[in-house]
Write a protein that holds these residues in place. Structure first.
Motif, mmCIF file in Angstrom:
data_model
loop_
_atom_site.group_PDB
_atom_site.id
_atom_site.type_symbol
_atom_site.label_atom_id
_atom_site.label_comp_id
_atom_site.label_asym_id
_atom_site.label_seq_id
_atom_site.Cartn_x
_atom_site.Cartn_y
_atom_site.Cartn_z
ATOM 1 N N LYS A 12 81.676 -27.933 -87.710
ATOM 2 C CA LYS A 12 82.894 -28.664 -87.381
ATOM 3 C C LYS A 12 82.755 -29.178 -85.951
ATOM 4 N N SER A 13 82.876 -30.480 -85.763
ATOM 5 C CA SER A 13 82.755 -30.998 -84.397
ATOM 6 C C SER A 13 84.126 -31.038 -83.751
ATOM 7 N N CYS A 14 84.180 -30.832 -82.440
ATOM 8 C CA CYS A 14 85.442 -30.979 -81.736
ATOM 9 C C CYS A 14 85.399 -32.275 -80.947
ATOM 10 N N GLY A 15 86.447 -32.576 -80.241
ATOM 11 C CA GLY A 15 86.486 -33.840 -79.514
ATOM 12 C C GLY A 15 86.940 -34.949 -80.438
ATOM 13 N N THR A 16 87.037 -36.141 -79.905
ATOM 14 C CA THR A 16 87.543 -37.260 -80.699
ATOM 15 C C THR A 16 86.632 -38.461 -80.601
ATOM 16 N N SER A 17 86.839 -39.360 -81.496
ATOM 17 C CA SER A 17 86.110 -40.619 -81.458
ATOM 18 C C SER A 17 87.011 -41.689 -82.022
ATOM 19 N N SER A 18 86.890 -42.883 -81.492
ATOM 20 C CA SER A 18 87.752 -43.949 -81.958
ATOM 21 C C SER A 18 87.246 -44.530 -83.278
ATOM 22 N N GLY A 38 67.831 -28.110 -80.177
ATOM 23 C CA GLY A 38 69.188 -27.833 -79.703
ATOM 24 C C GLY A 38 69.901 -29.061 -79.190
ATOM 25 N N SER A 39 69.253 -30.230 -79.252
ATOM 26 C CA SER A 39 69.895 -31.450 -78.749
ATOM 27 C C SER A 39 70.806 -32.091 -79.781
ATOM 28 N N PHE A 40 70.731 -31.638 -81.028
ATOM 29 C CA PHE A 40 71.485 -32.276 -82.107
ATOM 30 C C PHE A 40 72.412 -31.305 -82.822
ATOM 31 N N HIS A 41 73.523 -31.852 -83.295
ATOM 32 C CA HIS A 41 74.384 -31.147 -84.235
ATOM 33 C C HIS A 41 74.791 -32.138 -85.303
ATOM 34 N N VAL A 42 75.011 -31.633 -86.500
ATOM 35 C CA VAL A 42 75.529 -32.495 -87.545
ATOM 36 C C VAL A 42 77.034 -32.613 -87.362
ATOM 37 N N GLY A 43 77.558 -33.833 -87.351
ATOM 38 C CA GLY A 43 78.992 -34.057 -87.188
ATOM 39 C C GLY A 43 79.666 -34.252 -88.538
ATOM 40 N N GLY A 46 79.388 -37.872 -92.091
ATOM 41 C CA GLY A 46 78.084 -38.544 -92.042
ATOM 42 C C GLY A 46 77.641 -38.916 -90.645
ATOM 43 N N THR A 47 78.057 -38.142 -89.656
ATOM 44 C CA THR A 47 77.642 -38.464 -88.286
ATOM 45 C C THR A 47 76.696 -37.394 -87.730
ATOM 46 N N LEU A 48 76.043 -37.783 -86.646
ATOM 47 C CA LEU A 48 75.125 -36.890 -85.960
ATOM 48 C C LEU A 48 75.516 -36.878 -84.485
ATOM 49 N N LEU A 49 75.514 -35.702 -83.889
ATOM 50 C CA LEU A 49 75.837 -35.595 -82.464
ATOM 51 C C LEU A 49 74.555 -35.331 -81.701
ATOM 52 N N VAL A 78 81.686 -40.967 -77.595
ATOM 53 C CA VAL A 78 81.328 -39.650 -77.051
ATOM 54 C C VAL A 78 82.291 -38.597 -77.592
ATOM 55 N N VAL A 79 81.753 -37.451 -78.010
ATOM 56 C CA VAL A 79 82.601 -36.323 -78.412
ATOM 57 C C VAL A 79 82.155 -35.091 -77.632
ATOM 58 N N GLN A 80 83.051 -34.107 -77.573
ATOM 59 C CA GLN A 80 82.721 -32.876 -76.852
ATOM 60 C C GLN A 80 82.690 -31.705 -77.825
ATOM 61 N N ARG A 81 81.724 -30.846 -77.641
ATOM 62 C CA ARG A 81 81.703 -29.593 -78.412
ATOM 63 C C ARG A 81 81.241 -28.491 -77.471
ATOM 64 N N ASP A 82 82.015 -27.404 -77.422
ATOM 65 C CA ASP A 82 81.706 -26.291 -76.512
ATOM 66 C C ASP A 82 81.411 -26.785 -75.097
ATOM 67 N N LYS A 83 82.262 -27.677 -74.612
ATOM 68 C CA LYS A 83 82.183 -28.226 -73.245
ATOM 69 C C LYS A 83 80.950 -29.098 -72.992
ATOM 70 N N GLN A 84 80.223 -29.411 -74.033
ATOM 71 C CA GLN A 84 79.052 -30.281 -73.881
ATOM 72 C C GLN A 84 79.372 -31.641 -74.505
ATOM 73 N N ASP A 85 79.063 -32.722 -73.791
ATOM 74 C CA ASP A 85 79.272 -34.060 -74.346
ATOM 75 C C ASP A 85 78.115 -34.456 -75.268
ATOM 76 N N TYR A 86 78.470 -35.191 -76.306
ATOM 77 C CA TYR A 86 77.462 -35.690 -77.250
ATOM 78 C C TYR A 86 77.727 -37.161 -77.546
#
Ligand code: I3P
Length: 303
Positions: A12-18, A38-43, A46-49, A78-86
């Motif tokens: 589950k990704s946190c943060g927002t996107s338009s 560790g540079s990627f997460h699945v959003g 169908g998105t990738l962070l 840009v979205v944020q997860r665990d205080k890290q921007d993606y």
């Protein structure tokens, strides 16, 4: 930033996107080939962070209004997860069924001219790169490097370029993973045309229609690159082509990894084929693409 193989279930990704694409919500996977783990997460949707990089964000923003747009993952902000921007972008694997993927790093140079300047002004020899070098070739370091147990990053990158096909062909195979198989990343010494052809052949497994699919897309890409404003005005270094196919015969090729793609000072432009000499900023991208297309054509049986 290139890739290393790993697979991850949906988080589950946190943060927002338009801009969120309205594809159905279903479990996704992402396969990474070589690079910074560790540079990627699945959003979601169908998105990738991908771990935030300002330079890459600037490229994606410009690419979204360029003719190259169909050849890069759509960018969603840009979205944020665990205080890290993606940076959030389309997960290119979403529409494939148990895909095979390959990463080819494009260009005749893998470091920026500015990295060369920094290395001269503030040299910072690295032990990790020394260790990676001796693991491949214990004879490669100079006496001074051996004494320091460290090499400069630009020296390491140049060594990697000449050991592989980057210098001689303008691209190199970084790694691939065929469907339901382990990854193949042992290509550091894959240098000659014949060796590269063998590596590419191993990925496509003599499936002629897959090769035709890739060739058609690579030729379209070349045409678009030759006319693209973005491409003409950027030094494109360390960027890869991502190849994806699956058992249904579907193929796709996309440009990825723009962390070292830099806008040129106007009115400077590049043709991406002229050989690099320091100061001209040329990157050999199109020369490499010409060679890649030529080698793939040679894989096809004579008709
Ligand atoms: C890495 C590879 C990456 C590079 C990375 C190198 O070497 O050249 O492209 O990252 O530098 O370690 P290898 O493939 O042999 O493992 P950048 O392209 O982002 O510079 P790094 O260790 O400074 O991240």
């Amino acid at each position: 930033m290139t890739w290393k193989f790993w697979m991850e279930k949906k988080h589950k990704s946190c943060g927002t996107s338009s801009l969120v694409p309205m594809t159905p919500k279903k479990p996704q996977q992402w396969l990474q080939v070589v690079g910074h783990a560790g540079s990627f997460h699945v959003g979601d949707y169908g998105t990738l962070l991908k771990r935030f990089c300002k330079r890459e964000q600037q490229c994606y923003l410009r690419l979204m209004t360029d003719t190259l747009r169909p050849f890069v993952p759509a960018y969603h902000g840009v979205v944020q997860r665990d205080k890290q921007d993606y940076n959030m972008m389309d997960n290119l694997l979403t529409h494939f069924n148990t895909p095979a993927i390959m990463d080819c790093k494009m260009g005749s140079r893998t470091y920026l001219e500015e990295e060369l300047h920094t290395a001269r002004e503030r040299p910072q020899p690295r032990n990790d790169m020394y260790e990676k070098m001796v693991a491949v070739d214990p004879e490669a370091p100079t006496a001074q490097e051996r004494a320091q147990q460290a090499v400069l990053k630009t020296r390491y990158m140049q060594w990697r370029e000449t050991l592989s096909s980057t210098t001689t062909l303008g691209f190199r195979v970084e790694g691939f993973r065929k469907a339901n198989e382990d990854c193949h990343t042992n290509f550091k010494r894959t240098k000659s045309r014949e060796q590269v052809m063998e590596a590419l052949g191993g990925f496509v497994e003599s499936r002629t229609h897959i090769v035709w699919g890739y060739l058609r897309q690579l030729k379209q890409l070349r045409q678009v690159l030759e006319a693209s404003d973005f491409f003409r005005t950027h030094e494109v270094v360390g960027s890869s082509l991502l190849f994806v196919h699956d058992w249904t015969g579907r193929t796709g090729v996309w440009m990825i990894d723009f962390g070292k793609t830099v806008a040129l000072p106007p009115p400077l432009t590049l043709d991406h084929r002229t050989p690099w000499v320091e100061g001209n900023r040329e990157d050999g991208y199109l020369w490499g693409l010409d060679n890649l297309i030529g080698i793939l054509e040679n894989i096809l049986p004579l008709s």
